[in-house]
Design an enzyme around this catalytic site. Structure first.
Site, PDB file in Angstrom:
ATOM      1  N   HIS A   2       0.848  -1.206   0.000  1.00  0.00           N
ATOM      2  CA  HIS A   2       0.000   0.000   0.000  1.00  0.00           C
ATOM      3  C   HIS A   2       0.879   1.250   0.000  1.00  0.00           C
ATOM      4  O   HIS A   2       1.766   1.407   0.842  1.00  0.00           O
ATOM      5  CB  HIS A   2      -0.942  -0.002   1.211  1.00  0.00           C
ATOM      6  CG  HIS A   2      -2.003  -1.047   1.105  1.00  0.00           C
ATOM      7  ND1 HIS A   2      -2.348  -1.884   2.133  1.00  0.00           N
ATOM      8  CD2 HIS A   2      -2.798  -1.389   0.044  1.00  0.00           C
ATOM      9  CE1 HIS A   2      -3.321  -2.703   1.722  1.00  0.00           C
ATOM     10  NE2 HIS A   2      -3.613  -2.426   0.453  1.00  0.00           N
ATOM     11  N   GLU A  27       1.789   3.691   3.133  1.00  0.00           N
ATOM     12  CA  GLU A  27       2.292   3.105   4.380  1.00  0.00           C
ATOM     13  C   GLU A  27       3.816   3.187   4.416  1.00  0.00           C
ATOM     14  O   GLU A  27       4.528   2.185   4.322  1.00  0.00           O
ATOM     15  CB  GLU A  27       1.738   1.677   4.510  1.00  0.00           C
ATOM     16  CG  GLU A  27       0.213   1.695   4.579  1.00  0.00           C
ATOM     17  CD  GLU A  27      -0.480   0.343   4.399  1.00  0.00           C
ATOM     18  OE1 GLU A  27       0.206  -0.692   4.389  1.00  0.00           O
ATOM     19  OE2 GLU A  27      -1.726   0.341   4.265  1.00  0.00           O
ATOM     20  N   ARG A  39      -3.411   4.786  -1.848  1.00  0.00           N
ATOM     21  CA  ARG A  39      -3.247   3.409  -1.343  1.00  0.00           C
ATOM     22  C   ARG A  39      -2.975   2.406  -2.460  1.00  0.00           C
ATOM     23  O   ARG A  39      -2.161   1.494  -2.314  1.00  0.00           O
ATOM     24  CB  ARG A  39      -4.536   3.041  -0.604  1.00  0.00           C
ATOM     25  CG  ARG A  39      -4.731   1.561  -0.270  1.00  0.00           C
ATOM     26  CD  ARG A  39      -6.050   1.386   0.495  1.00  0.00           C
ATOM     27  NE  ARG A  39      -6.460   0.004   0.672  1.00  0.00           N
ATOM     28  CZ  ARG A  39      -6.159  -0.752   1.738  1.00  0.00           C
ATOM     29  NH1 ARG A  39      -5.421  -0.250   2.723  1.00  0.00           N
ATOM     30  NH2 ARG A  39      -6.596  -1.983   1.829  1.00  0.00           N
ATOM     31  N   HIS A  99       2.857  -3.945   6.476  1.00  0.00           N
ATOM     32  CA  HIS A  99       1.900  -2.844   6.276  1.00  0.00           C
ATOM     33  C   HIS A  99       1.957  -1.927   7.497  1.00  0.00           C
ATOM     34  O   HIS A  99       2.697  -2.160   8.439  1.00  0.00           O
ATOM     35  CB  HIS A  99       0.472  -3.414   6.164  1.00  0.00           C
ATOM     36  CG  HIS A  99       0.192  -4.166   4.896  1.00  0.00           C
ATOM     37  ND1 HIS A  99      -0.616  -3.672   3.900  1.00  0.00           N
ATOM     38  CD2 HIS A  99       0.594  -5.388   4.469  1.00  0.00           C
ATOM     39  CE1 HIS A  99      -0.702  -4.555   2.915  1.00  0.00           C
ATOM     40  NE2 HIS A  99       0.032  -5.618   3.230  1.00  0.00           N
ATOM     41  N   GLU A 142       1.178  -5.182  10.782  1.00  0.00           N
ATOM     42  CA  GLU A 142       0.680  -3.802  10.730  1.00  0.00           C
ATOM     43  C   GLU A 142       1.514  -3.052  11.756  1.00  0.00           C
ATOM     44  O   GLU A 142       1.321  -3.216  12.968  1.00  0.00           O
ATOM     45  CB  GLU A 142      -0.806  -3.732  11.125  1.00  0.00           C
ATOM     46  CG  GLU A 142      -1.752  -4.429  10.174  1.00  0.00           C
ATOM     47  CD  GLU A 142      -2.115  -3.585   8.958  1.00  0.00           C
ATOM     48  OE1 GLU A 142      -1.573  -2.471   8.800  1.00  0.00           O
ATOM     49  OE2 GLU A 142      -2.935  -4.059   8.168  1.00  0.00           O
TER      50      GLU A 142
END
Ligand code: 0X9
Ligand code: ZN
Ligand code: ZN
Length: 261
Positions: free
Chosen positions: A21, A24, A79, A149, A223
């Site tokens: 993405h 990020e 994104r 991510h 994440e």
């Protein structure tokens, strides 16, 4: 990306990608950090030395290059990819909805203007097709798939396209909990681990579920920081600590993979 490998052996391997993405940015920073750290600690850090002696690590530092470039030049919050297809005025598809794993059944949109557009078909995005081809071609040696991510401080594993538990659920959870504990030991950053659907949200077409169903057992989505105060706009002062703590978690997973070769 073209690459050559000159080697007399076929070692078991780990594949890691960053920047699926575009916005990020801490993700792409981490892959760069990982490579630097791997090269500079090989020979002095016993774990890194044994890891790289026994395994190959494939690092894709910027998965979604066009999107990443766009976040620097036009829209910091972009994104998706930047592909263009006739029939819509909107650009791009969500690369993490474009893999062939329950494709577009849940948590994804068939509207090309949506941020979670699944694409017109699985692997429609060239970035996804190329990575999927590479992983298919190397699947006999690939023991782990790690994708980075941000943000939310989670360590996720399959499945996200369904609430069913993966066949390896208990092992994946045990390793994720160990990796989260290792990460927390440095600065106290708290991570939650669990299967994607129940831990973040159900969403099909992700790379982790796809790699797992292909047979890459240790399939994890990180994440990274933070939990929302700065979100994608993580301050520069947090880049180094985030990378250092994440190294501990990635090395923990790698050690487990190595132990189970
Ligand atoms: O929604 C995603 O693709 C990931 N979260 S993010 O905020 N970075 O967009 C989570 C991916 C979890 N795995 C799957 N959905 N397969
Ligand atoms: Zn993401
Ligand atoms: Zn370091």
């Amino acid at each position: 990306t073209h690459l050559m490998k000159l080697s007399d052996s076929t070692k078991p391997a780990i594949f890691m990608d960053c920047g699926i993405h575009a916005r990020e940015w801490i993700s792409t920073a981490f892959c760069q950090w990982f490579v630097k750290e791997a090269l500079s600690t090989y020979g002095s850090d016993s774990q890194m030395t044994s890891l790289l002696d026994q395994m190959d690590v494939f690092v894709l530092p910027v998965f979604n290059i066009d999107g990443y470039d766009f976040t620097h030049k036009s829209n910091r919050m972009w994104r998706k990819t930047r592909s263009k297809r006739s029939g819509s005025s909107c650009y791009g598809a969500d690369p993490n909805r474009n893999f062939n794993a329950g494709w577009c059944t849940v948590g994804a949109s068939s509207n090309p203007c949506s941020d979670t557009f699944c694409g017109h078909q699985p692997e429609s995005e060239i970035e996804v097709k190329n990575v999927a081809d590479f992983i298919r071609r190397n699947k006999s040696i690939l023991k782990a798939y790690i994708t980075i991510h941000s943000y939310s401080q989670l360590l996720l594993f399959p499945y996200s396209y369904s609430f069913s538990l993966a066949a390896d659920h208990s092992e994946l959870l045990k390793v994720a909990d160990g990796a989260s504990a290792a990460l927390r030991s440095l600065y106290g950053t708290r991570y939650t681990s669990g299967p994607g659907a129940a831990t973040i949200y159900p969403a099909a077409g992700g790379s982790d579920d796809w790699a797992y169903d292909l047979g890459v057992k240790y399939s994890y989505t990180f994440e990274l920081r933070d939990t929302g105060r700065y979100g994608f706009l993580l301050p520069e002062s947090q880049i180094e600590p985030t990378c250092e703590e994440t190294m501990l978690a990635v090395k923990y997973i790698a050690a487990h993979v190595q132990k189970n070769l």
